[in-house]
Structures are given as C-alpha cells and as structure tokens.
Design a protein around this motif. Structure first.
Motif, PDB file in Angstrom:
ATOM      1  N   ASN A 166       0.803  -1.226   0.000  1.00  0.00           N
ATOM      2  CA  ASN A 166       0.000   0.000   0.000  1.00  0.00           C
ATOM      3  C   ASN A 166       0.838   1.278   0.000  1.00  0.00           C
ATOM      4  OD1 ASN A 166      -2.399  -1.512   0.139  1.00  0.00           O
ATOM      5  ND2 ASN A 166      -2.277  -1.633   2.369  1.00  0.00           N
ATOM      6  N   SER A 167       2.167   1.110  -0.056  1.00  0.00           N
ATOM      7  CA  SER A 167       3.065   2.279  -0.032  1.00  0.00           C
ATOM      8  C   SER A 167       2.716   3.198   1.142  1.00  0.00           C
ATOM      9  CB  SER A 167       2.974   3.052  -1.357  1.00  0.00           C
ATOM     10  OG  SER A 167       3.347   2.235  -2.446  1.00  0.00           O
ATOM     11  N   THR A 168       2.610   2.595   2.326  1.00  0.00           N
ATOM     12  CA  THR A 168       2.207   3.324   3.524  1.00  0.00           C
ATOM     13  C   THR A 168       3.167   4.449   3.860  1.00  0.00           C
ATOM     14  OG1 THR A 168       1.212   1.290   4.368  1.00  0.00           O
ATOM     15  CG2 THR A 168       1.577   3.062   5.961  1.00  0.00           C
ATOM     16  N   TRP A 169       4.460   4.245   3.634  1.00  0.00           N
ATOM     17  CA  TRP A 169       5.430   5.293   3.916  1.00  0.00           C
ATOM     18  C   TRP A 169       6.558   5.248   2.891  1.00  0.00           C
ATOM     19  CZ3 TRP A 169       5.439   1.837   8.541  1.00  0.00           C
ATOM     20  CH2 TRP A 169       6.339   0.772   8.403  1.00  0.00           C
ATOM     21  N   GLU A 170       7.393   6.250   2.924  1.00  0.00           N
ATOM     22  CA  GLU A 170       8.589   6.284   2.097  1.00  0.00           C
ATOM     23  C   GLU A 170       9.780   6.671   2.969  1.00  0.00           C
ATOM     24  OE1 GLU A 170       9.030   9.647  -0.607  1.00  0.00           O
ATOM     25  OE2 GLU A 170       7.094  10.395   0.127  1.00  0.00           O
ATOM     26  N   LEU A 171      10.925   6.105   2.664  1.00  0.00           N
ATOM     27  CA  LEU A 171      12.123   6.374   3.443  1.00  0.00           C
ATOM     28  C   LEU A 171      12.689   7.744   3.086  1.00  0.00           C
ATOM     29  CD1 LEU A 171      13.931   2.897   3.254  1.00  0.00           C
ATOM     30  CD2 LEU A 171      12.623   3.848   5.159  1.00  0.00           C
ATOM     31  N   VAL A 172      13.012   8.521   4.111  1.00  0.00           N
ATOM     32  CA  VAL A 172      13.598   9.849   3.921  1.00  0.00           C
ATOM     33  C   VAL A 172      14.768  10.009   4.883  1.00  0.00           C
ATOM     34  CG1 VAL A 172      11.420  10.873   3.188  1.00  0.00           C
ATOM     35  CG2 VAL A 172      12.028  10.894   5.609  1.00  0.00           C
ATOM     36  N   ASN A 173      15.545  11.036   4.670  1.00  0.00           N
ATOM     37  CA  ASN A 173      16.646  11.315   5.582  1.00  0.00           C
ATOM     38  C   ASN A 173      16.108  11.737   6.940  1.00  0.00           C
ATOM     39  OD1 ASN A 173      18.573  10.786   3.584  1.00  0.00           O
ATOM     40  ND2 ASN A 173      18.461  12.886   2.826  1.00  0.00           N
ATOM     41  N   LYS A 174      16.796  11.358   7.995  1.00  0.00           N
ATOM     42  CA  LYS A 174      16.364  11.705   9.345  1.00  0.00           C
ATOM     43  C   LYS A 174      16.448  13.212   9.570  1.00  0.00           C
ATOM     44  CE  LYS A 174      17.412  10.777  14.216  1.00  0.00           C
ATOM     45  NZ  LYS A 174      18.277  10.025  15.160  1.00  0.00           N
TER      46      LYS A 174
ATOM     47  N   PRO B 198     -14.840   6.400 -10.161  1.00  0.00           N
ATOM     48  CA  PRO B 198     -13.540   5.759  -9.963  1.00  0.00           C
ATOM     49  C   PRO B 198     -12.787   5.660 -11.276  1.00  0.00           C
ATOM     50  CG  PRO B 198     -15.255   4.105 -10.053  1.00  0.00           C
ATOM     51  CD  PRO B 198     -15.955   5.435 -10.122  1.00  0.00           C
ATOM     52  N   CYS B 199     -11.496   5.871 -11.255  1.00  0.00           N
ATOM     53  CA  CYS B 199     -10.694   5.714 -12.455  1.00  0.00           C
ATOM     54  C   CYS B 199      -9.446   4.927 -12.098  1.00  0.00           C
ATOM     55  CB  CYS B 199     -10.320   7.062 -13.062  1.00  0.00           C
ATOM     56  SG  CYS B 199      -9.225   8.053 -12.029  1.00  0.00           S
ATOM     57  N   LYS B 200      -8.897   4.224 -13.072  1.00  0.00           N
ATOM     58  CA  LYS B 200      -7.717   3.399 -12.827  1.00  0.00           C
ATOM     59  C   LYS B 200      -6.486   4.186 -13.240  1.00  0.00           C
ATOM     60  CE  LYS B 200      -6.028  -1.292 -13.420  1.00  0.00           C
ATOM     61  NZ  LYS B 200      -6.267  -2.598 -14.053  1.00  0.00           N
ATOM     62  N   GLU B 201      -5.558   4.356 -12.298  1.00  0.00           N
ATOM     63  CA  GLU B 201      -4.343   5.118 -12.577  1.00  0.00           C
ATOM     64  C   GLU B 201      -3.184   4.471 -11.859  1.00  0.00           C
ATOM     65  OE1 GLU B 201      -4.770   9.303 -12.104  1.00  0.00           O
ATOM     66  OE2 GLU B 201      -2.641   9.581 -11.702  1.00  0.00           O
ATOM     67  N   ASP B 202      -2.166   4.057 -12.612  1.00  0.00           N
ATOM     68  CA  ASP B 202      -1.007   3.386 -12.037  1.00  0.00           C
ATOM     69  C   ASP B 202      -1.416   2.161 -11.221  1.00  0.00           C
ATOM     70  OD1 ASP B 202       0.514   6.590 -11.377  1.00  0.00           O
ATOM     71  OD2 ASP B 202       0.616   5.322 -13.153  1.00  0.00           O
ATOM     72  N   LYS B 203      -2.429   1.437 -11.733  1.00  0.00           N
ATOM     73  CA  LYS B 203      -2.916   0.206 -11.109  1.00  0.00           C
ATOM     74  C   LYS B 203      -3.522   0.433  -9.729  1.00  0.00           C
ATOM     75  CE  LYS B 203       0.326  -2.801 -13.571  1.00  0.00           C
ATOM     76  NZ  LYS B 203       1.348  -3.864 -13.445  1.00  0.00           N
ATOM     77  N   VAL B 204      -3.837   1.672  -9.389  1.00  0.00           N
ATOM     78  CA  VAL B 204      -4.478   1.995  -8.120  1.00  0.00           C
ATOM     79  C   VAL B 204      -5.774   2.712  -8.413  1.00  0.00           C
ATOM     80  CG1 VAL B 204      -4.307   3.254  -5.967  1.00  0.00           C
ATOM     81  CG2 VAL B 204      -2.277   2.160  -6.913  1.00  0.00           C
ATOM     82  N   TYR B 205      -6.918   2.185  -7.886  1.00  0.00           N
ATOM     83  CA  TYR B 205      -8.202   2.835  -8.092  1.00  0.00           C
ATOM     84  C   TYR B 205      -8.323   4.003  -7.118  1.00  0.00           C
ATOM     85  CZ  TYR B 205      -9.802  -0.858 -11.147  1.00  0.00           C
ATOM     86  OH  TYR B 205      -9.943  -1.708 -12.190  1.00  0.00           O
ATOM     87  N   ARG B 206      -8.570   5.180  -7.633  1.00  0.00           N
ATOM     88  CA  ARG B 206      -8.756   6.344  -6.785  1.00  0.00           C
ATOM     89  C   ARG B 206     -10.012   7.088  -7.212  1.00  0.00           C
ATOM     90  NH1 ARG B 206      -3.655  10.020  -7.869  1.00  0.00           N
ATOM     91  NH2 ARG B 206      -2.655   8.049  -7.363  1.00  0.00           N
ATOM     92  N   LEU B 207     -10.537   7.903  -6.331  1.00  0.00           N
ATOM     93  CA  LEU B 207     -11.737   8.673  -6.631  1.00  0.00           C
ATOM     94  C   LEU B 207     -11.332   9.957  -7.339  1.00  0.00           C
ATOM     95  CD1 LEU B 207     -13.556   8.075  -3.300  1.00  0.00           C
ATOM     96  CD2 LEU B 207     -14.231   7.223  -5.534  1.00  0.00           C
ATOM     97  N   HIS B 208     -11.810  10.109  -8.544  1.00  0.00           N
ATOM     98  CA  HIS B 208     -11.422  11.248  -9.355  1.00  0.00           C
ATOM     99  C   HIS B 208     -12.377  12.396  -9.086  1.00  0.00           C
ATOM    100  CE1 HIS B 208      -9.614  13.583 -12.343  1.00  0.00           C
ATOM    101  NE2 HIS B 208     -10.358  13.260 -13.370  1.00  0.00           N
ATOM    102  N   LYS B 209     -12.094  13.161  -8.016  1.00  0.00           N
ATOM    103  CA  LYS B 209     -13.006  14.213  -7.615  1.00  0.00           C
ATOM    104  C   LYS B 209     -12.753  15.539  -8.328  1.00  0.00           C
ATOM    105  CE  LYS B 209     -10.262  14.973  -3.413  1.00  0.00           C
ATOM    106  NZ  LYS B 209     -10.316  14.970  -1.951  1.00  0.00           N
TER     107      LYS B 209
END
Length: 218
Positions: free
Chosen positions: A11-19, A89-100
């Motif tokens: 789910n790509s919950t987070w991304e690694l960044v510098n401390k 709903p629309c399909k974008e980068d294999k992730v369904y998101r609400l296109h508001k």
C-alpha cells in the motif's frame, strides 16, 4: 508480522527519507492480538505496527489528532462521500482512486448532507453472564456506512446505564467520523444528531452537559 509488513509495502504506507535534524523522531512498536472463534478456539493471530503517539506532546509535536493507520471506517466514509458526490472511480497506475477533480465538492442536488447517528443497547441480554450487547450506526446521506455491535466487558446495573455507556461510545465514534469528513473537505458545522430511545439516558446526558457548562462558566 510478515503479512503486516507485506501490506505496508504493497500500500506504499510510507517512504524512506533522511532523518530530520530539527524535529524529534517518533518510533514504532508492534501490537499483537489473538482473534478467537465463538467457541473459544483460535481463529488467527494479528500483528500491527503502530507509531508511538504517546511520545508526542500537544502543540509541540502535533496540532491534530489522527490515527497512524487506515481504519475501515475511513474507507467507508470515503465510499459514502463518493456516492453522495457522484465521484467516478478511475484506474491510474494500477491503483483505483476517486477522481473528484471533475466533480468538485458541491453538495449533491444542492442539499446539505449531514452525519446522523443511532445507538441502542440490550440490557442484560446475555443469558450466560448478563452482559449487554450495544451497537451504533451512522448514516451520511441515504445509507449507513459506519456501524458496530459489541458485547460489553462489564455488567450494567440498569437499562439507563447501558444506554448511556453506549451513547458515550457512539459519541466518540461521531467525533472521529467528523474528523475524517473534515479531512475529505466535508466540515460538519452543525452538531451531529445522535438518536437514543431511552429517556433516562437522555436525561443523564442533559444533566452532565449542564454540569459541564457550569464548570466552564466558573
């Protein structure tokens, strides 16, 4: 634990960044829970990785209260909101998101849609231990999107007490849902109605509200 880490990565919950050097770092911890079947047998073991929110200080580390994980109610709120707004709903980068973007945040048919709660409890409903099962449900527009039915750990001494405790839990849920809706751009300015059919529980709530108001006045 491996399943939890897999879902976090999926789910790509987070991304690694510098401390960061100018901000304190909040650690994480594992929460373990055993889920049982109705007969007491093991259904599954659950592991959840959560942030140590208790290490933060109000107004210093944070200004808003939030959960460091996606609750099911959040998804239901988004679906209910999408239904009212007629988002597609629309399909974008294999992730369904609400296109508001195409539909904006205008109210459907010009009508205000507000959060409404309902709660009820069966006092001493369990034959085995006299504990009650309480429940609540919340609607947003035309349908119910958040609900719960839970057997209590304690025994209520009266119907009024059971209903009052349940109303408190429903109120906490209402506050949470209002935060979620506000995050989605749906600020609920009016008070959220909570329907309760026990006159004694309503009277206790009213009395507590008056006492609280007097304390604030002093």
């Amino acid at each position: 634990m491996e399943d939890e880490l897999h879902m976090i990565e999926k789910n790509s919950t987070w991304e690694l960044v510098n401390k960061p050097t100018e901000k304190p770092v909040i650690g994480v911890k594992w929460i373990y829970k055993t889920k049982l079947n109705l007969d007491g047998s093991l259904q599954k073991n659950k592991a959840r990785l959560v942030a140590k929110g208790y290490a933060q200080k109000p107004r210093l580390d944070y200004n808003e209260t939030y959960a460091p994980m996606a609750r099911l109610d959040t998804i239901r709120t988004l679906i209910a909101l999408a239904t009212q707004k007629e988002w597609k709903p629309c399909k974008e980068d294999k992730v369904y998101r609400l296109h508001k973007a195409l539909y904006g945040l205008e109210y459907v048919k010009g009508k205000n849609v507000m959060l409404i709660g309902f709660c009820d409890s069966d006092w001493s409903g369990s034959i085995e231990d006299s504990k009650c099962t309480s429940g609540y449900a919340f609607s947003f527009g035309s349908g119910v999107f958040s609900w719960a039915s839970i057997k209590k750990n304690c025994v209520a001494l009266s119907t009024a007490e059971a209903e009052y405790i349940n109303a408190l839990e429903a109120t906490a849920q209402a506050i949470w849902l209002r935060f979620v809706l506000e995050d989605f751009g749906e600020l609920q300015r009016e008070a959220t109605p909570l329907q309760c059919d026990n006159t004694f529980a309503i009277a206790i709530t009213y009395q507590e509200s008056c006492i609280s108001s007097e304390d604030k006045a002093h």
